[in-house]
Design an enzyme around this catalytic site. Structure first.
Site, PDB file in Angstrom:
ATOM      1  N   HIS A  62      21.634  62.359 -16.016  1.00  0.00           N
ATOM      2  CA  HIS A  62      21.132  63.276 -16.371  1.00  0.00           C
ATOM      3  C   HIS A  62      20.558  63.064 -17.838  1.00  0.00           C
ATOM      4  CE1 HIS A  62      25.024  64.729 -18.353  1.00  0.00           C
ATOM      5  NE2 HIS A  62      24.489  64.160 -19.154  1.00  0.00           N
ATOM      6  N   HIS A 111      25.082  69.879 -24.330  1.00  0.00           N
ATOM      7  CA  HIS A 111      24.975  69.029 -25.534  1.00  0.00           C
ATOM      8  C   HIS A 111      24.597  69.758 -26.942  1.00  0.00           C
ATOM      9  CE1 HIS A 111      24.016  66.878 -21.807  1.00  0.00           C
ATOM     10  NE2 HIS A 111      24.205  65.776 -22.581  1.00  0.00           N
ATOM     11  N   GLU A 160      31.035  60.140 -19.680  1.00  0.00           N
ATOM     12  CA  GLU A 160      30.832  61.073 -18.994  1.00  0.00           C
ATOM     13  C   GLU A 160      30.892  61.148 -17.470  1.00  0.00           C
ATOM     14  OE1 GLU A 160      27.023  62.189 -21.021  1.00  0.00           O
ATOM     15  OE2 GLU A 160      25.780  60.975 -19.540  1.00  0.00           O
ATOM     16  N   HIS A 188      26.283  53.653 -21.032  1.00  0.00           N
ATOM     17  CA  HIS A 188      25.161  53.870 -21.957  1.00  0.00           C
ATOM     18  C   HIS A 188      26.090  53.919 -23.344  1.00  0.00           C
ATOM     19  CE1 HIS A 188      25.561  57.926 -21.101  1.00  0.00           C
ATOM     20  NE2 HIS A 188      24.711  58.467 -21.893  1.00  0.00           N
TER      21      HIS A 188
END
Length: 281
Positions: free
Chosen positions: A12, A60, A242, A195
């Site tokens: 995402h 977020h 995540e 990441h």
């Protein structure tokens, strides 16, 4: 009764949404990614034909921030707005909910000992928004499916374990199968892959680990879910943690699954992936 008819894992990354809105589908840097989603979009439209999508994501800082971040939150509304994350709302229609189905899920999941924050209003940020237009066509006003947002805390420790997320997926499958109305349900887990966006390892990508993840979550998901957060983040980066949200999707599927499509692309600071699964059992 309800039936889970598809399981999908998807990145995402917010820049995907920006590229989509700016119509960069044929840009050389972006075309491989957009092309990678097309087979799954066709499969969903022509074969799966889901009525409802349970989409697992993390917020977020739009709806929840560090002063109050629930471990699990479930949308139980009739509709959900597209959030403004600081640069204006994306040009996407708001999402239709299914309040009756969501209420059924909430009752069953709480009875199954999952303590949920229930949200009658939720604005959806890129954690939710990125995958939806890549997987389902829409016009200016409507989507072809109803949605149930399911938020997982991957932001502020303590985080739920991978095993807890997997068990949540199993509980979702039991709840769906107990739903009295014939309803076809797709479950989408979002996030990752590898990441890191901070510190000395900024820009860290582990392509080998990512590709192993895509295979292992099919073949040995319970062993994979047993990894600690430290083990996952060491290999995949701090934000790569995540990926535990994919376990909710995988737990909702049967023990054995069939791969429909797999795609991986790592052009920048994030390993981007798509995995579509069918139940085999």
């Amino acid at each position: 009764m309800g039936k889970i008819v598809a399981g999908i894992g998807s990145s995402h990354v917010p820049s995907i949404g920006r590229a989509y809105d700016q119509q960069k589908q044929t840009d050389p840097a972006w075309q491989p990614l957009f092309d990678g989603y097309e087979p799954v979009k066709r499969w969903l439209a022509e074969e799966v034909k889901a009525d409802v999508v349970i989409l697992v994501y993390n917020d977020h800082g739009t709806e929840f921030f560090l002063d109050r971040y629930p471990t699990f939150a479930l949308g139980v509304a009739d509709s959900y707005e597209v959030a403004d994350e600081g640069y204006g709302k994306r040009p996407l229609p708001d999402f239709p909910g299914d309040a009756a189905f969501s209420e059924h899920l909430a009752n069953h999941l709480v009875a199954d000992e999952f303590d949920l924050t229930l949200c009658q209003e939720m604005a959806l940020d890129h954690g939710f928004l990125t995958a939806m237009p890549l997987l389902w066509d829409h016009d200016d006003t409507a989507w072809p499916v109803k949605v149930v947002p399911l938020l997982v805390n991957v932001i502020q420790h303590p985080l739920p374990t991978g095993q807890r997320c997997y068990k949540l997926g199993e509980a979702i499958r039991r709840a769906v199968e107990a739903y009295p109305k014939d309803t076809r349900v797709a479950v989408v887990g979002t996030g990752g892959l590898s990441h890191q966006l901070n510190g000395e390892r900024f820009g860290h990508i582990n392509e080998e680990w990512d590709k192993q993840w895509l295979q292992r979550i099919q073949d040995e998901p319970r062993e994979l879910a047993a990894l600690s957060h430290k083990e996952v983040m060491t290999e995949a980066g701090a934000e790569g943690g995540e990926v535990i949200m994919w376990f909710v999707m995988r737990g909702a599927m049967t023990e054995r699954v069939e791969e429909v499509h797999r795609f991986y692309y790592a052009p920048m600071t994030t390993g981007m992936a798509l995995l579509a699964l069918n139940n085999s059992d």
